[in-house]
Design a protein around this motif. Structure first.
Motif, PDB file in Angstrom:
ATOM      1  N   SER A  51     -21.824 -12.321 -58.920  1.00  0.00           N
ATOM      2  CA  SER A  51     -22.848 -12.860 -59.822  1.00  0.00           C
ATOM      3  C   SER A  51     -22.268 -13.086 -61.214  1.00  0.00           C
ATOM      4  O   SER A  51     -22.614 -14.068 -61.875  1.00  0.00           O
ATOM      5  CB  SER A  51     -24.075 -11.957 -59.874  1.00  0.00           C
ATOM      6  OG  SER A  51     -23.801 -10.768 -60.568  1.00  0.00           O
ATOM      7  N   SER A  54     -20.202 -16.292 -60.956  1.00  0.00           N
ATOM      8  CA  SER A  54     -21.102 -17.428 -60.839  1.00  0.00           C
ATOM      9  C   SER A  54     -21.738 -17.761 -62.190  1.00  0.00           C
ATOM     10  O   SER A  54     -21.813 -18.921 -62.583  1.00  0.00           O
ATOM     11  CB  SER A  54     -22.186 -17.118 -59.805  1.00  0.00           C
ATOM     12  OG  SER A  54     -23.106 -18.163 -59.715  1.00  0.00           O
ATOM     13  N   ARG A  55     -22.188 -16.741 -62.898  1.00  0.00           N
ATOM     14  CA  ARG A  55     -22.805 -16.941 -64.208  1.00  0.00           C
ATOM     15  C   ARG A  55     -21.808 -17.557 -65.188  1.00  0.00           C
ATOM     16  O   ARG A  55     -22.149 -18.462 -65.952  1.00  0.00           O
ATOM     17  CB  ARG A  55     -23.311 -15.607 -64.743  1.00  0.00           C
ATOM     18  CG  ARG A  55     -24.137 -15.741 -66.000  1.00  0.00           C
ATOM     19  CD  ARG A  55     -24.681 -14.404 -66.466  1.00  0.00           C
ATOM     20  NE  ARG A  55     -25.351 -13.688 -65.394  1.00  0.00           N
ATOM     21  CZ  ARG A  55     -25.289 -12.380 -65.215  1.00  0.00           C
ATOM     22  NH1 ARG A  55     -24.569 -11.610 -66.014  1.00  0.00           N
ATOM     23  NH2 ARG A  55     -25.945 -11.812 -64.221  1.00  0.00           N
ATOM     24  N   ARG A  57     -19.221 -19.422 -64.445  1.00  0.00           N
ATOM     25  CA  ARG A  57     -18.983 -20.806 -64.039  1.00  0.00           C
ATOM     26  C   ARG A  57     -20.114 -21.714 -64.503  1.00  0.00           C
ATOM     27  O   ARG A  57     -19.882 -22.824 -64.972  1.00  0.00           O
ATOM     28  CB  ARG A  57     -18.827 -20.900 -62.524  1.00  0.00           C
ATOM     29  CG  ARG A  57     -17.536 -20.308 -62.037  1.00  0.00           C
ATOM     30  CD  ARG A  57     -17.453 -20.319 -60.531  1.00  0.00           C
ATOM     31  NE  ARG A  57     -16.185 -19.770 -60.077  1.00  0.00           N
ATOM     32  CZ  ARG A  57     -15.910 -19.452 -58.834  1.00  0.00           C
ATOM     33  NH1 ARG A  57     -16.813 -19.618 -57.889  1.00  0.00           N
ATOM     34  NH2 ARG A  57     -14.739 -18.966 -58.513  1.00  0.00           N
ATOM     35  N   ARG A  58     -21.359 -21.242 -64.354  1.00  0.00           N
ATOM     36  CA  ARG A  58     -22.511 -22.041 -64.791  1.00  0.00           C
ATOM     37  C   ARG A  58     -22.531 -22.216 -66.297  1.00  0.00           C
ATOM     38  O   ARG A  58     -22.871 -23.282 -66.797  1.00  0.00           O
ATOM     39  CB  ARG A  58     -23.821 -21.390 -64.329  1.00  0.00           C
ATOM     40  CG  ARG A  58     -24.114 -21.586 -62.865  1.00  0.00           C
ATOM     41  CD  ARG A  58     -25.546 -21.203 -62.533  1.00  0.00           C
ATOM     42  NE  ARG A  58     -25.952 -19.927 -63.074  1.00  0.00           N
ATOM     43  CZ  ARG A  58     -25.864 -18.753 -62.451  1.00  0.00           C
ATOM     44  NH1 ARG A  58     -25.377 -18.701 -61.235  1.00  0.00           N
ATOM     45  NH2 ARG A  58     -26.262 -17.642 -63.029  1.00  0.00           N
ATOM     46  N   GLY A  60     -19.995 -22.251 -68.287  1.00  0.00           N
ATOM     47  CA  GLY A  60     -18.951 -23.203 -68.642  1.00  0.00           C
ATOM     48  C   GLY A  60     -18.326 -22.943 -69.996  1.00  0.00           C
ATOM     49  O   GLY A  60     -17.445 -23.672 -70.412  1.00  0.00           O
ATOM     50  N   GLU A  66     -14.357 -21.581 -66.469  1.00  0.00           N
ATOM     51  CA  GLU A  66     -13.956 -22.977 -66.264  1.00  0.00           C
ATOM     52  C   GLU A  66     -12.761 -23.068 -65.336  1.00  0.00           C
ATOM     53  O   GLU A  66     -12.726 -23.914 -64.443  1.00  0.00           O
ATOM     54  CB  GLU A  66     -13.617 -23.619 -67.606  1.00  0.00           C
ATOM     55  CG  GLU A  66     -14.830 -23.833 -68.480  1.00  0.00           C
ATOM     56  CD  GLU A  66     -14.464 -24.356 -69.847  1.00  0.00           C
ATOM     57  OE1 GLU A  66     -13.316 -24.787 -70.042  1.00  0.00           O
ATOM     58  OE2 GLU A  66     -15.336 -24.337 -70.720  1.00  0.00           O
ATOM     59  N   ALA A  69     -13.793 -22.323 -61.757  1.00  0.00           N
ATOM     60  CA  ALA A  69     -14.528 -23.452 -61.192  1.00  0.00           C
ATOM     61  C   ALA A  69     -13.571 -24.590 -60.847  1.00  0.00           C
ATOM     62  O   ALA A  69     -13.690 -25.216 -59.800  1.00  0.00           O
ATOM     63  CB  ALA A  69     -15.594 -23.929 -62.176  1.00  0.00           C
TER      64      ALA A  69
END
Length: 80
Positions: A51, A54-55, A57-58, A60, A66, A69
């Motif tokens: 998590s 993922s957070r 990556r979102r 950015g 980055e 991703a």
């Protein structure tokens, strides 16, 4: 307690400080190790680490997020 862990008075839930979370995400991005392996190495739950990655990556906003991703996109695009 592990490094970066903050003790919570009520219950058994552990809370990790921002520096620990960011460092863990950076290690995922820089080493390419599987999240499951790294989570075990750090003594944290695999879902927790996933998590955080993922957070990042979102968001950015972090170089680690980055890069992770970007590596994911490159890996998915090769082969044909």
């Amino acid at each position: 307690m592990t490094a970066g862990e903050v003790e919570v008075m009520a219950g058994k839930r552990r809370k990790f400080d921002a520096e620990f979370r960011e460092g863990a995400v950076r290690i995922v991005a820089e080493t390419g190790k599987p999240i499951a392996q790294l989570a075990q190495d750090l003594g944290i739950n695999e879902t927790t680490l996933a998590s955080w990655v993922s957070r990042a990556r979102r968001a950015g906003g972090s170089a680690a997020g980055e890069r992770a991703a970007e590596e994911g996109r490159q890996g998915a695009g090769h082969g044909a």
